[in-house]
Write a protein that holds these residues in place. Structure first.
Motif, PDB file in Angstrom:
ATOM      1  N   ALA A  92      49.183  40.537  53.728  1.00  0.00           N
ATOM      2  CA  ALA A  92      48.022  40.340  52.857  1.00  0.00           C
ATOM      3  C   ALA A  92      48.395  39.548  51.618  1.00  0.00           C
ATOM      4  O   ALA A  92      47.683  38.612  51.213  1.00  0.00           O
ATOM      5  N   GLU A  93      49.513  39.904  50.994  1.00  0.00           N
ATOM      6  CA  GLU A  93      49.908  39.228  49.752  1.00  0.00           C
ATOM      7  C   GLU A  93      50.328  37.789  50.008  1.00  0.00           C
ATOM      8  O   GLU A  93      50.032  36.892  49.196  1.00  0.00           O
ATOM      9  N   LEU A  94      51.029  37.546  51.111  1.00  0.00           N
ATOM     10  CA  LEU A  94      51.436  36.175  51.420  1.00  0.00           C
ATOM     11  C   LEU A  94      50.219  35.276  51.658  1.00  0.00           C
ATOM     12  O   LEU A  94      50.147  34.146  51.152  1.00  0.00           O
ATOM     13  N   VAL A  95      49.265  35.756  52.446  1.00  0.00           N
ATOM     14  CA  VAL A  95      48.049  34.975  52.697  1.00  0.00           C
ATOM     15  C   VAL A  95      47.267  34.798  51.405  1.00  0.00           C
ATOM     16  O   VAL A  95      46.727  33.719  51.122  1.00  0.00           O
ATOM     17  N   TRP A  96      47.183  35.863  50.619  1.00  0.00           N
ATOM     18  CA  TRP A  96      46.434  35.828  49.354  1.00  0.00           C
ATOM     19  C   TRP A  96      46.952  34.719  48.434  1.00  0.00           C
ATOM     20  O   TRP A  96      46.179  33.971  47.835  1.00  0.00           O
ATOM     21  N   VAL A  97      48.275  34.609  48.337  1.00  0.00           N
ATOM     22  CA  VAL A  97      48.886  33.659  47.395  1.00  0.00           C
ATOM     23  C   VAL A  97      48.983  32.254  47.983  1.00  0.00           C
ATOM     24  O   VAL A  97      48.585  31.274  47.347  1.00  0.00           O
ATOM     25  N   TYR A  98      49.494  32.156  49.228  1.00  0.00           N
ATOM     26  CA  TYR A  98      49.844  30.839  49.748  1.00  0.00           C
ATOM     27  C   TYR A  98      48.770  30.186  50.613  1.00  0.00           C
ATOM     28  O   TYR A  98      48.811  28.981  50.843  1.00  0.00           O
ATOM     29  N   VAL A  99      47.828  30.970  51.115  1.00  0.00           N
ATOM     30  CA  VAL A  99      46.744  30.396  51.924  1.00  0.00           C
ATOM     31  C   VAL A  99      45.440  30.342  51.132  1.00  0.00           C
ATOM     32  O   VAL A  99      44.780  29.307  51.073  1.00  0.00           O
ATOM     33  N   LEU A 100      45.113  31.462  50.487  1.00  0.00           N
ATOM     34  CA  LEU A 100      43.862  31.513  49.722  1.00  0.00           C
ATOM     35  C   LEU A 100      44.022  31.008  48.292  1.00  0.00           C
ATOM     36  O   LEU A 100      43.017  30.800  47.592  1.00  0.00           O
ATOM     37  N   ASN A 101      45.289  30.833  47.852  1.00  0.00           N
ATOM     38  CA  ASN A 101      45.572  30.343  46.492  1.00  0.00           C
ATOM     39  C   ASN A 101      44.889  31.193  45.419  1.00  0.00           C
ATOM     40  O   ASN A 101      44.319  30.683  44.453  1.00  0.00           O
ATOM     41  N   LEU A 102      44.984  32.518  45.585  1.00  0.00           N
ATOM     42  CA  LEU A 102      44.373  33.434  44.630  1.00  0.00           C
ATOM     43  C   LEU A 102      45.450  34.110  43.793  1.00  0.00           C
ATOM     44  O   LEU A 102      46.617  34.201  44.189  1.00  0.00           O
ATOM     45  N   ASP A 103      45.060  34.608  42.646  1.00  0.00           N
ATOM     46  CA  ASP A 103      45.962  35.291  41.733  1.00  0.00           C
ATOM     47  C   ASP A 103      46.431  36.602  42.374  1.00  0.00           C
ATOM     48  O   ASP A 103      45.604  37.471  42.685  1.00  0.00           O
ATOM     49  N   PRO A 104      47.738  36.795  42.579  1.00  0.00           N
ATOM     50  CA  PRO A 104      48.207  38.037  43.212  1.00  0.00           C
ATOM     51  C   PRO A 104      47.904  39.276  42.384  1.00  0.00           C
ATOM     52  O   PRO A 104      47.861  40.385  42.904  1.00  0.00           O
ATOM     53  N   GLY A 105      47.681  39.084  41.096  1.00  0.00           N
ATOM     54  CA  GLY A 105      47.404  40.218  40.232  1.00  0.00           C
ATOM     55  C   GLY A 105      46.050  40.861  40.464  1.00  0.00           C
ATOM     56  O   GLY A 105      45.812  41.981  40.005  1.00  0.00           O
ATOM     57  N   ILE A 106      45.147  40.181  41.191  1.00  0.00           N
ATOM     58  CA  ILE A 106      43.804  40.743  41.396  1.00  0.00           C
ATOM     59  C   ILE A 106      43.561  41.175  42.840  1.00  0.00           C
ATOM     60  O   ILE A 106      42.433  41.495  43.211  1.00  0.00           O
ATOM     61  N   ILE A 107      44.629  41.223  43.658  1.00  0.00           N
ATOM     62  CA  ILE A 107      44.426  41.569  45.058  1.00  0.00           C
ATOM     63  C   ILE A 107      43.885  42.985  45.225  1.00  0.00           C
ATOM     64  O   ILE A 107      43.171  43.288  46.172  1.00  0.00           O
ATOM     65  N   GLY A 108      44.184  43.852  44.269  1.00  0.00           N
ATOM     66  CA  GLY A 108      43.708  45.226  44.354  1.00  0.00           C
ATOM     67  C   GLY A 108      42.409  45.486  43.626  1.00  0.00           C
ATOM     68  O   GLY A 108      41.942  46.634  43.559  1.00  0.00           O
ATOM     69  N   ASP A 109      41.789  44.455  43.086  1.00  0.00           N
ATOM     70  CA  ASP A 109      40.537  44.612  42.337  1.00  0.00           C
ATOM     71  C   ASP A 109      39.411  45.028  43.292  1.00  0.00           C
ATOM     72  O   ASP A 109      39.176  44.392  44.319  1.00  0.00           O
ATOM     73  N   VAL A 110      38.690  46.085  42.946  1.00  0.00           N
ATOM     74  CA  VAL A 110      37.625  46.598  43.823  1.00  0.00           C
ATOM     75  C   VAL A 110      36.495  45.597  44.015  1.00  0.00           C
ATOM     76  O   VAL A 110      35.709  45.710  44.962  1.00  0.00           O
ATOM     77  N   LYS A 111      36.410  44.616  43.142  1.00  0.00           N
ATOM     78  CA  LYS A 111      35.370  43.598  43.300  1.00  0.00           C
ATOM     79  C   LYS A 111      35.543  42.825  44.608  1.00  0.00           C
ATOM     80  O   LYS A 111      34.584  42.255  45.132  1.00  0.00           O
ATOM     81  N   ASN A 112      36.777  42.806  45.119  1.00  0.00           N
ATOM     82  CA  ASN A 112      37.040  42.091  46.368  1.00  0.00           C
ATOM     83  C   ASN A 112      36.429  42.785  47.586  1.00  0.00           C
ATOM     84  O   ASN A 112      36.368  42.205  48.664  1.00  0.00           O
ATOM     85  N   GLN A 113      35.978  44.022  47.419  1.00  0.00           N
ATOM     86  CA  GLN A 113      35.368  44.744  48.539  1.00  0.00           C
ATOM     87  C   GLN A 113      34.115  44.048  49.059  1.00  0.00           C
ATOM     88  O   GLN A 113      33.763  44.179  50.229  1.00  0.00           O
TER      89      GLN A 113
END
Length: 668
Positions: A325-346
């Motif tokens: 999840a973190e690898l895709v989040w950072v290197y594929v989706l180009n998103l801030d890893p610090g917000i991967i756990g933000d409930v807004k992503n639900q």
């Protein structure tokens, strides 16, 4: 003995099309259920697959003998499948790695039938399968009817004994496997056959599901030239063999190396059975009482290893979920890893929402590391009756009660609590199971109601009035101490934060250090350099140790299960998932915890002293380019990792050599 007593022609299947082990097992399990031998197909399937995970049920010469012992079995039986095409080598894990499984016997064993005629028939089948003539008759069958008829073939292939340097020698053997059926009797048959070929008189005591069979008597023991223990469980009444040269090995080894093991027992035994080696004694003597603490120590060690072996797959699965999840989040989706756990992503939709839940799922699995560990620590001591209480203890150790009860700020007891509560759960459950006596009509109440009910209540009381208060107070004191040091010098505070972070690998002390460090960084008082380095150094260090040990000292110093965990720990270290190193901490805390702390402190302080600065809470590899003074950061990282790797290797090597000097055989 008539093998047809517990099977029928309609449980024999010829030319079954199957490409893998799972397809064969699922088919035979379903057929046993359809024929009315099972109360719960799913429960029996679970028992069979649990047994598969324990050790190989593929044997040699094209056959496999999987089996399951469960309350879901109404009546003992076995089903047989002759495959249309043999499975490829390795498709069914086997004692012989080249085994291409073509003939499968699935044994269904009722949990409550120890000592019954049915179990004796199943034991007969297990032994008979080691007879080449019997196997030849089975493979010669051209249809299901002939396969069923071949069960009557009781010819025994006798081997003419040649002149042998071992003629006249006597070896006593004890065989025992986890389920107490197949491997127990197959190993016995293999040893007896090898003995005939070598001219050695071999007598085998089977410690199986029916208790001790063919017990070795005092006269035979006194006259024996050596004893061979081929067991996966504790040897019952081992003290009977005091003073005898012995070899100890796994129960599956005689299926491959029966002759070699018998020769080793006579020529190069591992040692002599000593006073205090006994596992279970039949006499309540003063001498046996003196051995109690040694026995407890052995049981505890075995329980910890069992808990770790069941916990490792969960750590691997959870780490992979979060890592992907973190690898895709950072290197594929180009998103801030610090917000991967933000409930807004639900509700973000698309890949962002999907990988948020993948990460959340991995995080959820990690919360069950200690429940699984505690459950199987207890299981190793008390068997199935200890599972529930051990799981409850692990829930407390992981702090899940604080979550469900809505208690904020609760500090869980962590790995020490999981170990303590798991052991207590096991011994309490075992005590209750042995001491509670009920009539036959009420016997089901003991494992289903009384033992779990009472043992869970004991764990609840113990946790509420001892474990949580004691460990909570200790952890709170450490947290306050860390906070009080926040105005100290840079290197002193760095060392304190690094030590606390590395102490319990994601546990309460680690979290206390994280709270202080992140708070200081948020106020821009003190950077997170030592914190982020101390997260990744331990898993990378212990992981590296398992990879390079044989190159550094010329041999393996870690057992197979820890080598598997080590590779996972090394990969997870780059993702800043320190929990991958927990199996090492639980197996040898007095070695692992101090080394982790020293490596983390020295590595972190080296980086800080050389000028590395990291203000962001990004310990994973993708956060490294954001460090100020990346060269200094990487130097500190390498220093810490090498300290942990080399210290683990040389300390463990020294322990192994000491054990070998004392006559113990270490085979990693």
């Amino acid at each position: 003995m008539n093998l047809k007593e517990i099977t029928t022609p309609d449980l024999f299947y010829f030319d079954l099309k199957a490409d893998n082990k799972e397809a064969v097992l699922d088919f035979l399990i379903h057929e046993l259920s359809e024929k009315g031998y099972l109360k719960d197909e799913g429960e029996f399937k679970k028992a069979v697959y649990e047994r598969e995970a324990h050790s190989a049920t593929g044997m040699e010469k094209g056959f496999a003998i999987p089996h399951g012992k469960s309350t879901a079995v109404k009546e003992a039986a076995f089903a047989v499948a002759k495959l249309q095409k043999p499975l490829a080598q390795g498709a069914w894990p086997s004692v012989d790695p080249t085994n291409e499984v073509e003939l499968v016997f699935l044994l269904a064993i009722p949990d409550a039938e120890a000592g019954s005629t049915h179990l004796k028939v199943l034991a007969e089948l297990s032994g008979r399968l080691m007879d080449d003539a019997f196997l030849k008759g089975l493979f010669a069958a051209k249809n299901a009817e002939e396969l069923y008829a071949a069960l009557d073939n009781q010819e025994k292939e006798e081997v003419a004994t040649q002149d042998s340097p071992y003629a006249g020698k006597t070896v006593l053997a004890v065989t025992a496997c986890a389920a107490g059926i197949a491997h127990t009797y197959m190993a016995a048959e293999a040893l007896e056959k090898a003995g005939r070929e070598l001219g050695i008189h071999v007598e085998v005591e089977k410690q199986g599901a029916s208790g001790i069979e063919d017990r070795h008597q005092k006269k035979a023991i006194s006259q024996a030239d050596g004893v061979l223990f081929a067991v996966d469980t504790k040897v019952k009444e081992k003290d009977r063999f005091n003073g005898k040269p012995y070899v100890s090995t796994k129960v599956a080894e005689p299926l491959k190396y029966a002759k070699e093991l018998l020769i080793q027992t006579l020529e190069k035994p591992s040692g002599v059975v000593q006073e205090g080696d006994g596992q279970e004694t039949s006499e309540n003597t003063g001498k046996a009482e003196k051995k109690g603490w040694r026995k407890v120590g052995s049981d505890v060690t075995s329980a910890i290893m069992t808990g770790i072996s069941y916990m490792i797959p969960l750590i691997v699965a959870a780490g992979l979920m979060m890592g992907i999840a973190e690898l895709v989040w950072v290197y594929v989706l180009n998103l801030d890893p610090g917000i991967i756990g933000d409930v807004k992503n639900q509700t973000a939709g698309g890949a962002q929402q999907f990988f948020y839940f993948v990460n959340a799922f991995g995080s959820m699995l990690f919360k069950f590391i200690y429940p699984i560990f505690g459950m199987f620590v207890s299981y190793a001591i008390a068997d199935r009756v200890g599972l529930v209480a051990g799981f409850a203890g692990g829930l407390f150790a992981g702090g899940l009660h604080y979550t469900f009860w809505g208690i904020e700020g609760g500090i869980p007891s962590g790995f020490l609590g999981a170990l303590f509560l798991g052991l207590v759960a096991g011994y309490v459950s075992k005590f209750l199971n042995e001491k509670i006596k009920l009539s036959k009509n009420l016997s089901a109440m003991k494992p289903m109601l009384l033992v779990p009910g009472i043992s869970v209540f004991v764990i609840f009381i113990l946790n509420m009035y001892f474990v949580d208060p004691v460990f909570g107070a200790l952890n709170q004191w450490l947290s306050d101490w860390i906070t009080s040091m926040s105005t100290s010098g840079t290197l002193v505070l760095s060392a304190i934060i690094a030590a606390a972070t590395a102490f319990d690998l994601g546990g309460p002390i680690n979290k206390a250090a994280g709270g202080v460090a992140i708070g200081l960084a948020a106020d821009h008082i003190f950077p997170l350099t030592s914190r982020v380095l101390a997260i990744v150094i331990p898993p990378l260090g212990v992981g590296l140790a398992t990879i390079v040990d044989r190159f550094i000292v010329g041999r393996r110093v870690f057992p197979q299960d820890l080598r598997v965990a080590g590779g996972t720990s090394f990969l997870l270290g780059f993702l800043a998932i320190s929990e991958g190193a927990i199996p090492f901490m639980l197996r040898n805390p007095l070695i692992t915890v101090p080394i982790n702390i020293i490596g983390a402190v020295v590595g972190s302080c080296t980086a800080v002293a050389l000028g590395a600065v990291q203000w962001l809470p990004l310990p994973a590899i993708w956060g490294w380019p954001l460090v100020q003074g990346i060269g200094a950061y990487l130097i500190g990282l390498v220093v810490g990792v090498l300290i942990i790797a080399l210290a683990n290797i040389f300390v463990r090597l020294a322990i192994i050599k000491k054990k070998e000097r004392n006559g113990e055989k270490i085979n990693y």
